[in-house]
Design a protein around this motif. Sequence first.
Motif, PDB file in Angstrom:
ATOM      1  N   ASP A  55      -4.042   5.790  20.573  1.00 19.94           N
ATOM      2  CA  ASP A  55      -4.894   5.395  19.460  1.00 19.94           C
ATOM      3  C   ASP A  55      -6.373   5.590  19.808  1.00 19.94           C
ATOM      4  O   ASP A  55      -7.150   6.108  19.003  1.00 19.94           O
ATOM      5  CB  ASP A  55      -4.618   3.932  19.089  1.00 19.94           C
ATOM      6  CG  ASP A  55      -5.336   3.505  17.830  1.00 19.94           C
ATOM      7  OD1 ASP A  55      -5.297   4.263  16.835  1.00 19.94           O
ATOM      8  OD2 ASP A  55      -5.927   2.405  17.844  1.00 19.94           O
ATOM      9  N   ALA A  56      -6.731   5.201  21.019  1.00 22.47           N
ATOM     10  CA  ALA A  56      -8.117   5.375  21.457  1.00 22.47           C
ATOM     11  C   ALA A  56      -8.482   6.853  21.530  1.00 22.47           C
ATOM     12  O   ALA A  56      -9.584   7.253  21.140  1.00 22.47           O
ATOM     13  CB  ALA A  56      -8.333   4.707  22.810  1.00 22.47           C
ATOM     14  N   GLN A  57      -7.549   7.675  22.027  1.00 23.54           N
ATOM     15  CA  GLN A  57      -7.814   9.112  22.104  1.00 23.54           C
ATOM     16  C   GLN A  57      -7.980   9.710  20.713  1.00 23.54           C
ATOM     17  O   GLN A  57      -8.845  10.560  20.493  1.00 23.54           O
ATOM     18  CB  GLN A  57      -6.686   9.826  22.855  1.00 23.54           C
ATOM     19  CG  GLN A  57      -6.954  11.299  23.105  1.00 23.54           C
ATOM     20  CD  GLN A  57      -8.171  11.543  23.981  1.00 23.54           C
ATOM     21  OE1 GLN A  57      -8.287  10.955  25.046  1.00 23.54           O
ATOM     22  NE2 GLN A  57      -9.075  12.389  23.533  1.00 23.54           N
ATOM     23  N   ALA A  58      -7.176   9.267  19.768  1.00 22.33           N
ATOM     24  CA  ALA A  58      -7.300   9.762  18.389  1.00 22.33           C
ATOM     25  C   ALA A  58      -8.656   9.385  17.813  1.00 22.33           C
ATOM     26  O   ALA A  58      -9.321  10.216  17.161  1.00 22.33           O
ATOM     27  CB  ALA A  58      -6.172   9.199  17.525  1.00 22.33           C
ATOM     28  N   ASP A  59      -9.103   8.153  18.052  1.00 23.95           N
ATOM     29  CA  ASP A  59     -10.424   7.728  17.578  1.00 23.95           C
ATOM     30  C   ASP A  59     -11.519   8.558  18.234  1.00 23.95           C
ATOM     31  O   ASP A  59     -12.483   8.972  17.583  1.00 23.95           O
ATOM     32  CB  ASP A  59     -10.658   6.243  17.879  1.00 23.95           C
ATOM     33  CG  ASP A  59      -9.785   5.329  17.027  1.00 23.95           C
ATOM     34  OD1 ASP A  59      -9.196   5.815  16.033  1.00 23.95           O
ATOM     35  OD2 ASP A  59      -9.694   4.133  17.361  1.00 23.95           O
ATOM     36  N   LEU A  60     -11.370   8.802  19.531  1.00 19.16           N
ATOM     37  CA  LEU A  60     -12.353   9.603  20.257  1.00 19.16           C
ATOM     38  C   LEU A  60     -12.372  11.036  19.746  1.00 19.16           C
ATOM     39  O   LEU A  60     -13.451  11.617  19.546  1.00 19.16           O
ATOM     40  CB  LEU A  60     -12.021   9.586  21.758  1.00 19.16           C
ATOM     41  CG  LEU A  60     -13.011  10.246  22.695  1.00 19.16           C
ATOM     42  CD1 LEU A  60     -14.390   9.600  22.593  1.00 19.16           C
ATOM     43  CD2 LEU A  60     -12.494  10.174  24.125  1.00 19.16           C
ATOM     44  N   ASP A  61     -11.202  11.610  19.521  1.00 19.78           N
ATOM     45  CA  ASP A  61     -11.123  12.980  18.992  1.00 19.78           C
ATOM     46  C   ASP A  61     -11.796  13.084  17.628  1.00 19.78           C
ATOM     47  O   ASP A  61     -12.382  14.112  17.286  1.00 19.78           O
ATOM     48  CB  ASP A  61      -9.661  13.428  18.883  1.00 19.78           C
ATOM     49  CG  ASP A  61      -9.010  13.651  20.237  1.00 19.78           C
ATOM     50  OD1 ASP A  61      -9.736  13.746  21.256  1.00 19.78           O
ATOM     51  OD2 ASP A  61      -7.762  13.711  20.287  1.00 19.78           O
ATOM     52  N   GLU A  62     -11.732  12.017  16.847  1.00 24.41           N
ATOM     53  CA  GLU A  62     -12.363  12.002  15.525  1.00 24.41           C
ATOM     54  C   GLU A  62     -13.879  11.815  15.639  1.00 24.41           C
ATOM     55  O   GLU A  62     -14.656  12.424  14.903  1.00 24.41           O
ATOM     56  CB  GLU A  62     -11.757  10.869  14.703  1.00 24.41           C
ATOM     57  CG  GLU A  62     -12.277  10.803  13.276  1.00 24.41           C
ATOM     58  CD  GLU A  62     -11.638   9.664  12.496  1.00 24.41           C
ATOM     59  OE1 GLU A  62     -12.356   9.105  11.635  1.00 24.41           O
ATOM     60  OE2 GLU A  62     -10.467   9.333  12.735  1.00 24.41           O
ATOM     61  N   ALA A  63     -14.313  10.993  16.583  1.00 24.99           N
ATOM     62  CA  ALA A  63     -15.732  10.666  16.701  1.00 24.99           C
ATOM     63  C   ALA A  63     -16.535  11.722  17.452  1.00 24.99           C
ATOM     64  O   ALA A  63     -17.724  11.907  17.172  1.00 24.99           O
ATOM     65  CB  ALA A  63     -15.891   9.318  17.400  1.00 24.99           C
ATOM     66  N   PRO A  65     -16.673  15.103  17.463  1.00 21.09           N
ATOM     67  CA  PRO A  65     -17.352  16.150  16.695  1.00 21.09           C
ATOM     68  C   PRO A  65     -18.605  15.630  15.967  1.00 21.09           C
ATOM     69  O   PRO A  65     -19.638  16.313  15.924  1.00 21.09           O
ATOM     70  CB  PRO A  65     -16.294  16.614  15.696  1.00 21.09           C
ATOM     71  CG  PRO A  65     -14.995  16.312  16.367  1.00 21.09           C
ATOM     72  CD  PRO A  65     -15.258  15.038  17.122  1.00 21.09           C
ATOM     73  N   ALA A  66     -18.536  14.411  15.446  1.00 16.77           N
ATOM     74  CA  ALA A  66     -19.694  13.841  14.763  1.00 16.77           C
ATOM     75  C   ALA A  66     -20.830  13.596  15.777  1.00 16.77           C
ATOM     76  O   ALA A  66     -22.003  13.837  15.478  1.00 16.77           O
ATOM     77  CB  ALA A  66     -19.316  12.536  14.061  1.00 16.77           C
ATOM     78  N   GLU A  68     -21.309  15.224  18.641  1.00 16.51           N
ATOM     79  CA  GLU A  68     -21.827  16.533  19.046  1.00 16.51           C
ATOM     80  C   GLU A  68     -22.729  17.115  17.960  1.00 16.51           C
ATOM     81  O   GLU A  68     -23.777  17.702  18.261  1.00 16.51           O
ATOM     82  CB  GLU A  68     -20.679  17.475  19.384  1.00 16.51           C
ATOM     83  CG  GLU A  68     -19.950  17.099  20.651  1.00 16.51           C
ATOM     84  CD  GLU A  68     -18.670  17.886  20.882  1.00 16.51           C
ATOM     85  OE1 GLU A  68     -18.317  18.735  20.052  1.00 16.51           O
ATOM     86  OE2 GLU A  68     -18.025  17.624  21.918  1.00 16.51           O
ATOM     87  N   ALA A  69     -22.352  16.957  16.711  1.00 12.41           N
ATOM     88  CA  ALA A  69     -23.169  17.453  15.599  1.00 12.41           C
ATOM     89  C   ALA A  69     -24.481  16.696  15.548  1.00 12.41           C
ATOM     90  O   ALA A  69     -25.536  17.282  15.304  1.00 12.41           O
ATOM     91  CB  ALA A  69     -22.411  17.310  14.276  1.00 12.41           C
ATOM     92  N   ALA A  70     -24.454  15.403  15.782  1.00 12.44           N
ATOM     93  CA  ALA A  70     -25.677  14.592  15.746  1.00 12.44           C
ATOM     94  C   ALA A  70     -26.601  14.954  16.900  1.00 12.44           C
ATOM     95  O   ALA A  70     -27.823  14.945  16.747  1.00 12.44           O
ATOM     96  CB  ALA A  70     -25.323  13.121  15.780  1.00 12.44           C
ATOM     97  N   VAL A  71     -26.049  15.264  18.049  1.00 11.36           N
ATOM     98  CA  VAL A  71     -26.870  15.617  19.217  1.00 11.36           C
ATOM     99  C   VAL A  71     -27.550  16.955  19.001  1.00 11.36           C
ATOM    100  O   VAL A  71     -28.689  17.167  19.421  1.00 11.36           O
ATOM    101  CB  VAL A  71     -26.005  15.618  20.492  1.00 11.36           C
ATOM    102  CG1 VAL A  71     -26.740  16.211  21.673  1.00 11.36           C
ATOM    103  CG2 VAL A  71     -25.532  14.208  20.813  1.00 11.36           C
ATOM    104  N   LYS A  72     -26.904  17.889  18.307  1.00 13.66           N
ATOM    105  CA  LYS A  72     -27.459  19.222  18.067  1.00 13.66           C
ATOM    106  C   LYS A  72     -28.611  19.195  17.073  1.00 13.66           C
ATOM    107  O   LYS A  72     -29.433  20.090  17.045  1.00 13.66           O
ATOM    108  CB  LYS A  72     -26.358  20.162  17.560  1.00 13.66           C
ATOM    109  CG  LYS A  72     -25.374  20.545  18.629  1.00 13.66           C
ATOM    110  CD  LYS A  72     -24.344  21.494  18.084  1.00 13.66           C
ATOM    111  CE  LYS A  72     -23.295  21.805  19.149  1.00 13.66           C
ATOM    112  NZ  LYS A  72     -22.242  22.652  18.652  1.00 13.66           N
ATOM    113  N   VAL A  73     -28.679  18.171  16.248  1.00 12.41           N
ATOM    114  CA  VAL A  73     -29.714  18.098  15.210  1.00 12.41           C
ATOM    115  C   VAL A  73     -31.040  17.792  15.797  1.00 12.41           C
ATOM    116  O   VAL A  73     -31.439  17.339  16.716  1.00 12.41           O
ATOM    117  CB  VAL A  73     -29.335  17.051  14.158  1.00 12.41           C
ATOM    118  CG1 VAL A  73     -30.462  16.841  13.167  1.00 12.41           C
ATOM    119  CG2 VAL A  73     -28.072  17.466  13.435  1.00 12.41           C
TER     120      VAL A  73
END
Length: 73
Positions: A55-63, A65-66, A68-73
């Motif tokens: 469950d934690a891995q699924a939450d991490l996999d979902e979070a 990308p967001a 990484e996208a926020a860091v690139k901005v």
Amino acid sequence: MSSYSSLLCNQADTTALMERLVVDQEKADAVRSVVMEDEAVAKAKAEETQAIADDAQADLDEALPALEAAVKV
């Protein structure tokens, strides 16, 4: 010592050994029972822990990308 006396001694020794083996087997069976119960508890805890980790891995996999996208901005 006559062979008859020796035979009686061997028979007594064998009887005593068999009695000890019965007691030892009963103790081993009791320990085996406890170990099997502990194993069942440990298996249940491992399954529960794995479910939490999944469950934690699924939450991490979902979070991620967001993040990484926020860091690139």
